[in-house]
Design an enzyme around this catalytic site. Structure first.
Site, short mmCIF file in Angstrom:
data_model
loop_
_atom_site.label_atom_id
_atom_site.label_comp_id
_atom_site.label_asym_id
_atom_site.label_seq_id
_atom_site.Cartn_x
_atom_site.Cartn_y
_atom_site.Cartn_z
N TYR A 1 0.82 -1.21 0.00
CA TYR A 1 0.00 0.00 0.00
C TYR A 1 0.86 1.27 0.00
CZ TYR A 1 1.17 -1.17 4.84
OH TYR A 1 1.84 -1.54 5.97
N SER B 1 6.55 1.70 12.27
CA SER B 1 5.93 0.40 12.01
C SER B 1 4.42 0.57 12.05
CB SER B 1 6.37 -0.63 13.06
OG SER B 1 5.87 -0.26 14.34
N LYS B 2 3.69 -0.50 11.82
CA LYS B 2 2.23 -0.41 11.77
C LYS B 2 1.65 0.13 13.06
CE LYS B 2 1.36 -3.92 8.26
NZ LYS B 2 0.67 -5.19 7.94
N ARG B 3 2.29 -0.17 14.19
CA ARG B 3 1.70 0.29 15.44
C ARG B 3 1.85 1.78 15.64
NH1 ARG B 3 5.51 0.55 19.73
NH2 ARG B 3 7.58 -0.14 19.11
N HIS B 4 2.77 2.44 14.92
CA HIS B 4 2.79 3.90 15.03
C HIS B 4 2.32 4.64 13.80
CE1 HIS B 4 6.91 2.21 15.69
NE2 HIS B 4 6.92 2.74 16.86
#
Length: 465
Positions: free
Chosen positions: A16, A245-248
């Site tokens: 994406y 990363s995805k968590r931030h």
């Protein structure tokens, strides 16, 4: 600026469009807009194993949502294969490229021996033509790769528009592959031909490409092409200072749409990731374009701050036009299976709540209470709808039957009920909120009642009386 600025955003559709890519696209777009130039979208889809049509569409959707409109493109590298192969054929004829028949096993042995000697693993040039040099015999049935004949002395240097002067010794660069054994050209070569053909003047990209730049410059020079200016943007770190990363926040840009962020807020936030204009925090897209230039980009890493993004989004919600917000909220409600036409006019409800929420999903949650048959949780009923509260609500309901349905008259009816039962405002307003919307906190209760409407208020009150 003497030349017409031409920038490009060139994502690989192997995933994406994430925040880092979106910031790069924004800076490329803004630089072209700032200087009256051209912004080009190029899809680098030569990685056939990892590139997917879904990823291409995700990139296009993300760009469209952010409003980063390209003047040219999208161009697709896979549709330009004949052009790349024609340039490689010319380079082979001119001697700036050559066939290499070294097998993968030989390359492994070569690198292992170099490591054992404490040397940097690299191709040793055994198939590189040189005056008086005898080349090995061509292995039977072997399919060669094509390597670029890199200069053997001197340095490759450029004045990076973000990082300053950068130099690489040519002795550190080996003869890299520009076409694989199956004939397909490699990324570093395709990029060069694309930038050359598209007359790119400024390459603005992430600093993970710094090591590619000297190789690309050498190929451009071998082709007799103009070398563009380069600006390498530092990486974006997460809230905790580690790699994003995805968590931030390293998720698809379209996830921000799904999570209820406004594109204007995301653009504003991206603009401030590594760039600044004094102390300005909130500014329009037009102001950003007017102010933007590369000399205000910091060479140090930017840090993603979810709290700041949420704050910005709330500011943009407050400023947004109610009609525009209503169209988005209507779509979100429809996705939940809720008919937005079932209740009060959406703009009226949105006007009550847009300064109390942080995103469009929270706004849709609030609007939903006006459209569906809400039922208060048992604990709220027990706490706020006791015998005394119900008696007050019954009196209030009787007044509501005939009162003019406007805020001043509704407020007067509530105060008359308070006086009749010897209660304070919270002792009437909170039970009224629980009975009508199933919650204890709302905007001003008279405003809520006015928007909710007489029929709906009376119907909801009757369930508890």
């Amino acid at each position: 600026m003497s030349q017409t600025v031409r920038t490009r955003f060139a994502p690989s559709p192997t995933g994406y469009l994430h925040i880092g890519g979106a910031r790069t696209a924004l800076f490329c777009w803004a630089y072209a807009r700032r200087h009256g130039g051209t912004f080009i979208l190029r899809v680098e889809d030569t990685d056939l194993e990892r590139s997917t049509p879904e990823a291409v569409q995700a990139i296009l959707d993300g760009m469209a949502w952010l409003g980063l409109d390209a003047d040219e493109g999208p161009f697709y590298q896979m549709r330009r294969m004949d052009r790349y192969k024609a340039v490689i054929a010319t380079m082979l004829e001119q001697g700036s490229a050559y066939y290499c028949y070294t097998s993968s096993e030989e390359l492994d042995e070569m690198r292992e021996a170099q490591r054992a000697r404490g040397e940097k693993p690299r191709y040793d040039g055994r198939w590189r033509p040189e005056p008086g040099k005898a080349l090995p015999a061509v292995p039977e049935g072997a399919r060669p790769v094509v390597r670029f004949r890199n200069p053997v002395d001197g340095v490759v240097a450029w004045d990076d528009l973000v990082k300053g002067r950068i130099e690489f010794a040519n002795t550190e660069l080996d003869d890299f592959i520009i076409a694989r054994a199956d004939g397909t050209p490699t990324y570093n070569f395709c990029v060069v031909v694309d930038d050359w053909d598209m007359a790119i003047t400024h390459v603005i990209r992430g600093d993970d490409h710094v090591n590619n730049t000297p190789r690309q410059i050498n190929v451009l020079r071998a082709l007799g092409a103009e070398v563009p200016s380069y600006a390498h943007l530092s990486m974006i770190l997460g809230d905790d200072g580690t790699k994003l990363s995805k968590r931030h926040g390293a998720v698809s840009v379209m996830q921000y749409h799904e999570d209820g962020y406004l594109p204007e807020a995301v653009i504003n936030y991206l603009a401030r990731l590594g760039w600044s204009h004094g102390d300005d925090e909130i500014f329009s897209r037009e102001q950003f374009v007017e102010w933007f230039d590369l000399d205000h980009i910091t060479p140090s890493a930017a840090q993603f701050n979810t709290e700041k993004l949420n704050w910005l989004n709330a500011q943009y919600l407050r400023q947004a036009d109610d009609h525009t917000l209503a169209a988005d909220v209507a779509n979100r409600l429809a996705q939940r299976g809720i008919d937005p036409e079932r209740g009060p006019i959406l703009e009226a409800v949105i006007g009550l709540y847009k300064e109390r929420v942080g995103n469009l999903n929270e706004l849709a949650d609030s609007v939903e209470l006006y459209l569906v048959e809400v039922k208060a949780q048992p604990d709220l009923i027990e706490q706020h709808l006791g015998e005394g509260a119900r008696a007050a609500l019954a009196s209030l309901r009787d007044r509501f039957v005939s009162v003019e349905w406007v805020r001043p008259e509704l407020n007067a009816a509530i105060k008359a009920t308070m006086a009749e039962h010897g209660l304070k405002m919270p002792q009437v307003a909170i039970p009224l909120r629980v009975a009508t919307l199933g919650v204890t906190q709302t905007p001003a209760i008279d405003a809520v009642l006015e928007v909710l409407g007489r029929e709906r208020v009376l119907q909801r009150l009757s369930r508890y009386l």
